[in-house]
Design a protein around this motif. Structure first.
Motif, PDB file in Angstrom:
ATOM      1  N   LEU A  79       0.827  -1.204   0.000  1.00  0.00           N
ATOM      2  CA  LEU A  79       0.000   0.000   0.000  1.00  0.00           C
ATOM      3  C   LEU A  79       0.862   1.254   0.000  1.00  0.00           C
ATOM      4  O   LEU A  79       0.623   2.195  -0.772  1.00  0.00           O
ATOM      5  CB  LEU A  79      -0.926   0.003   1.211  1.00  0.00           C
ATOM      6  N   ALA A  80       1.891   1.278   0.857  1.00  0.00           N
ATOM      7  CA  ALA A  80       2.766   2.443   0.912  1.00  0.00           C
ATOM      8  C   ALA A  80       3.479   2.654  -0.414  1.00  0.00           C
ATOM      9  O   ALA A  80       3.582   3.787  -0.907  1.00  0.00           O
ATOM     10  CB  ALA A  80       3.794   2.270   2.037  1.00  0.00           C
ATOM     11  N   TYR A  81       3.966   1.571  -0.998  1.00  0.00           N
ATOM     12  CA  TYR A  81       4.675   1.681  -2.271  1.00  0.00           C
ATOM     13  C   TYR A  81       3.735   2.169  -3.379  1.00  0.00           C
ATOM     14  O   TYR A  81       4.071   3.086  -4.145  1.00  0.00           O
ATOM     15  CB  TYR A  81       5.278   0.334  -2.667  1.00  0.00           C
ATOM     16  N   ASN A  82       2.547   1.570  -3.489  1.00  0.00           N
ATOM     17  CA  ASN A  82       1.610   1.970  -4.541  1.00  0.00           C
ATOM     18  C   ASN A  82       1.156   3.413  -4.373  1.00  0.00           C
ATOM     19  O   ASN A  82       0.952   4.137  -5.357  1.00  0.00           O
ATOM     20  CB  ASN A  82       0.397   1.035  -4.544  1.00  0.00           C
ATOM     21  N   TRP A  83       0.974   3.814  -3.143  1.00  0.00           N
ATOM     22  CA  TRP A  83       0.559   5.182  -2.850  1.00  0.00           C
ATOM     23  C   TRP A  83       1.647   6.165  -3.291  1.00  0.00           C
ATOM     24  O   TRP A  83       1.388   7.143  -3.996  1.00  0.00           O
ATOM     25  CB  TRP A  83       0.287   5.300  -1.346  1.00  0.00           C
ATOM     26  N   ALA A  84       2.887   5.897  -2.882  1.00  0.00           N
ATOM     27  CA  ALA A  84       3.993   6.771  -3.281  1.00  0.00           C
ATOM     28  C   ALA A  84       4.210   6.726  -4.785  1.00  0.00           C
ATOM     29  O   ALA A  84       4.487   7.755  -5.415  1.00  0.00           O
ATOM     30  CB  ALA A  84       5.268   6.359  -2.543  1.00  0.00           C
ATOM     31  N   ASN A  85       4.084   5.536  -5.366  1.00  0.00           N
ATOM     32  CA  ASN A  85       4.279   5.405  -6.806  1.00  0.00           C
ATOM     33  C   ASN A  85       3.239   6.209  -7.582  1.00  0.00           C
ATOM     34  O   ASN A  85       3.530   6.775  -8.639  1.00  0.00           O
ATOM     35  CB  ASN A  85       4.217   3.933  -7.214  1.00  0.00           C
TER      36      ASN A  85
END
Length: 363
Positions: A79-85
């Motif tokens: 979730l954190a990665y997709n959000w930042a991406n």
């Protein structure tokens, strides 16, 4: 989930750092230049972004080989990665990003509205179908024959979105309910064929056989009629909604820690009113209660349920299973590991996936 959103500043900081790594001049550009860069980033820049995001966001910080991939397997990590991406790729007010393949040198910025994108995809689908099948009959255009998947920010939080038409949403719901009903009318299961798992060039043979206790031809006929019914209903529903006042129906849900958003449009005019760069605000301008969608689904299912009962009765009474329809046999080869996760599921999930793939018998 709550804790992660409290760390939104950390996600935003990671995205800013990643964009600077992609191009050191990024934060000196105008908003228009920044948006263009995010939408058209090349592979080398994307790789630099990914490396920074993994390094900045994973917990604990990467200390071993493949630590980033292991971290992404965690719900909060993904979730954190997709959000930042999303913050490094999205466009417009909502940082929207479309999870669809684009032609080379084409980005979402090349399509002002959802209608522009959908019409372009319609022409592409017709062109490809005509190229592959000389007998293909071109279909009339109606809104969003195929649903789109996107990511965007709603209230500054990452949402995974489905963008679809009212006709497509209804027929998708009918398909799911119909599959359950057909299973009740003619109980069936899938068993491994004699060639399943046999090594083949580039992978292994996928050979799952339908077992309906001797009613396989009747089940195949019912499924075929059901597919034709759904196709016809989609056209009829699309036509019935075509002249209505443009409307958008929205519903937000939460599933397995993920925030989901569903956007349903009743016709092409509604798509023309929604620009990608102001997606959410344009949707809200023509928003109607989602209960209208649920009413349409209930009414359509009432008719479909009666149709399935009648089709089932007719097939059992009048269908001749000794008359074999000519159908092209298919041989499906899967890459090694392609179904590892599927095969780890419990039996009910496994059967459900098979029911929706159309792999009734592969030889």
């Amino acid at each position: 989930m709550k804790g992660l959103f409290m760390e939104s500043s950390r996600v935003q900081a990671a995205a800013r750092k990643a964009l600077m790594a992609a191009n050191p001049l990024y934060h000196a550009w105008s908003p228009e230049q920044q948006e263009l860069f995010r939408a058209t980033m090349n592979d080398a820049a994307s790789d630099r972004v990914e490396a920074v995001l993994l390094n900045e966001l994973q917990e604990p910080a990467g200390t071993a080989e493949n630590a980033g991939e292991e971290w992404l397997d965690l719900p909060n990590g993904k979730l954190a990665y997709n959000w930042a991406n999303l913050l490094t790729t999205g466009i417009g007010e909502d940082m929207i990003w479309l999870n669809e393949t684009m032609a080379e040198n084409v980005s979402l910025l090349d399509f002002e509205t959802v209608y522009d994108y959908d019409l372009d995809d319609y022409h592409f689908q017709n062109k490809e179908s005509s190229r592959e099948n000389a007998d293909y009959q071109k279909r009339d255009y109606y809104a969003l024959r195929f649903s789109l998947w996107a990511r965007l920010l709603i209230d500054e939080k990452l949402h995974y979105a489905t963008i679809t038409s009212l006709a497509t949403h209804i027929t998708d719901e009918l398909e799911d309910q119909g599959a359950d009903m057909i299973h009740r009318l003619i109980p069936h299961d899938y068993v491994e064929g004699e060639n399943h798992g046999r090594k083949a060039e580039g992978g292994f043979v996928w050979d799952m056989r339908l077992d309906a206790k001797g009613l396989e031809p009747q089940l195949d006929e019912l499924n075929e009629r059901w597919r034709e019914y759904l196709q016809q209903r989609w056209v009829e529903l699309s036509q019935s909604f075509q002249g209505q006042t443009p409307a958008a129906f929205m519903m937000n849900t939460c599933e397995d820690e993920d925030l989901l958003a569903l956007f349903v449009f009743n016709n092409a005019a509604a798509l023309e009113s929604v620009r990608w760069r102001s997606f959410l605000s344009d949707c809200r301008q023509q928003k109607r209660e989602f209960s209208e969608v649920e009413h349409h689904v209930s009414e359509a299912w009432r008719q479909a349920e009666n149709w399935l009962y009648e089709a089932h009765r007719d097939i059992l009474q009048n269908f001749d299973p000794t008359v074999t329809k000519l159908r092209k046999q298919r041989k499906v080869t899967m890459a090694p590991g392609a179904f590892d996760r599927l095969l780890q599921r419990d039996d009910d999930d496994y059967k459900d996936v098979l029911n929706h793939t159309g792999f009734y018998e592969v030889q």
